[in-house]
Design an enzyme around this catalytic site. Structure first.
Site, PDB file in Angstrom:
ATOM      1  CB  CYS A 178      49.086 -46.126  15.752  1.00  0.00           C
ATOM      2  SG  CYS A 178      47.527 -45.015  16.147  1.00  0.00           S
ATOM      3  CG  HIS A 204      49.524 -48.598  19.460  1.00  0.00           C
ATOM      4  ND1 HIS A 204      50.467 -47.847  19.473  1.00  0.00           N
ATOM      5  CD2 HIS A 204      48.200 -47.824  19.177  1.00  0.00           C
ATOM      6  CE1 HIS A 204      50.140 -46.742  19.075  1.00  0.00           C
ATOM      7  NE2 HIS A 204      48.748 -46.511  19.135  1.00  0.00           N
ATOM      8  CD  GLU A 209      53.448 -49.964  19.672  1.00  0.00           C
ATOM      9  OE1 GLU A 209      52.865 -48.711  20.127  1.00  0.00           O
ATOM     10  OE2 GLU A 209      52.684 -50.627  18.821  1.00  0.00           O
TER      11      GLU A 209
END
Length: 235
Positions: A87, A175, A177
């Site tokens: 991001c 994202h 993660e």
């Protein structure tokens, strides 16, 4: 100093599942808060792999540490070591490579379906991925493609979701993660920033629907990115 350096910009955007992957592999890593000046004095010649996480600020904001981080990323690119941006991290990589970052007329938020770009068929970054998959999104800025970049992914609301540059740089708009706990934290603390009447945003109920299953699928997406990134670093 550790083999892996993770650059962060706010408590709300930690390495999350990336840290779990590194711990499971026994990889040593340092986590720095760039916005708090923790990058100052760090030996940029030491890390073997770099990850850059997200944040609510814009690359275009007049924050003095942004220029410092862009300069550090340019040094890492010169060193030809693997770098992955998430991001804001992807936008910082785009800026370090000379591309522009602009504000979109809306915010893209929630689980968004990715489409492979036509030039991405041979990318090793996508070798683990099915034809259809989603990545969690929360952004109002988007990056242009740097000169020489290979476009990888797009979504309905954001043409440039990912690019590769050379064989060692991956910039992501989304994202991968995220963990369940981190998504719940965002939805609890940042709900006032959402507007479900915008078609580019999912409702909070839709984001939470089957959250465990969606995060497990997202973890697999992320682990493929991270496995290739670490392989490039010899870790």
């Amino acid at each position: 100093m550790a083999d892996v350096l993770i650059l962060t910009h706010i408590d709300y955007c930690p390495p999350a599942h990336l840290a779990q992957v590194l711990q499971a592999r026994g990889c040593s890593f340092d986590v720095l808060r760039v916005d708090l000046g923790e990058l100052h004095g760090y030996d940029l010649e030491r890390p073997k792999a770099i990850a850059v996480m997200g944040g609510p600020m814009s690359v275009n904001d007049p924050l003095p540490w942004i220029a410092d981080e862009v300069a550090a990323l340019q040094r890492f690119i010169e060193r030809d070591i693997p770098i992955i941006g998430h991001c804001l991290g992807g936008q910082l990589l785009a800026k370090a490579l000379g591309a522009t970052i602009r504000r979109m007329p809306y915010t893209e938020a929630g689980w968004q379906r990715m489409q492979r770009r036509s030039k991405a068929t041979d990318s090793p970054w996508l070798a683990h991925l099915p034809e259809a998959f989603s990545i969690f999104q929360w952004h109002g800025d988007t990056f242009a493609l740097p000169d020489g970049a290979q476009p990888l992914l797009s979504s309905r609301w954001c043409d440039n979701q990912a690019f590769a540059w050379g064989d060692k740089v991956l910039a992501l708009q989304g994202h991968p993660e995220m963990t369940e706990a981190l998504i719940e934290l965002w939805l609890d603390d940042w709900a006032h920033l959402l507007d479900a009447s915008q078609p580019s945003q999912q409702s909070i109920a839709d984001m939470r629907d089957d959250l465990g299953g969606k995060v497990r699928a997202l973890n697999q997406v992320a682990e493929g990115f991270y496995a290739h990134w670490l392989k490039l670093a010899g870790l």
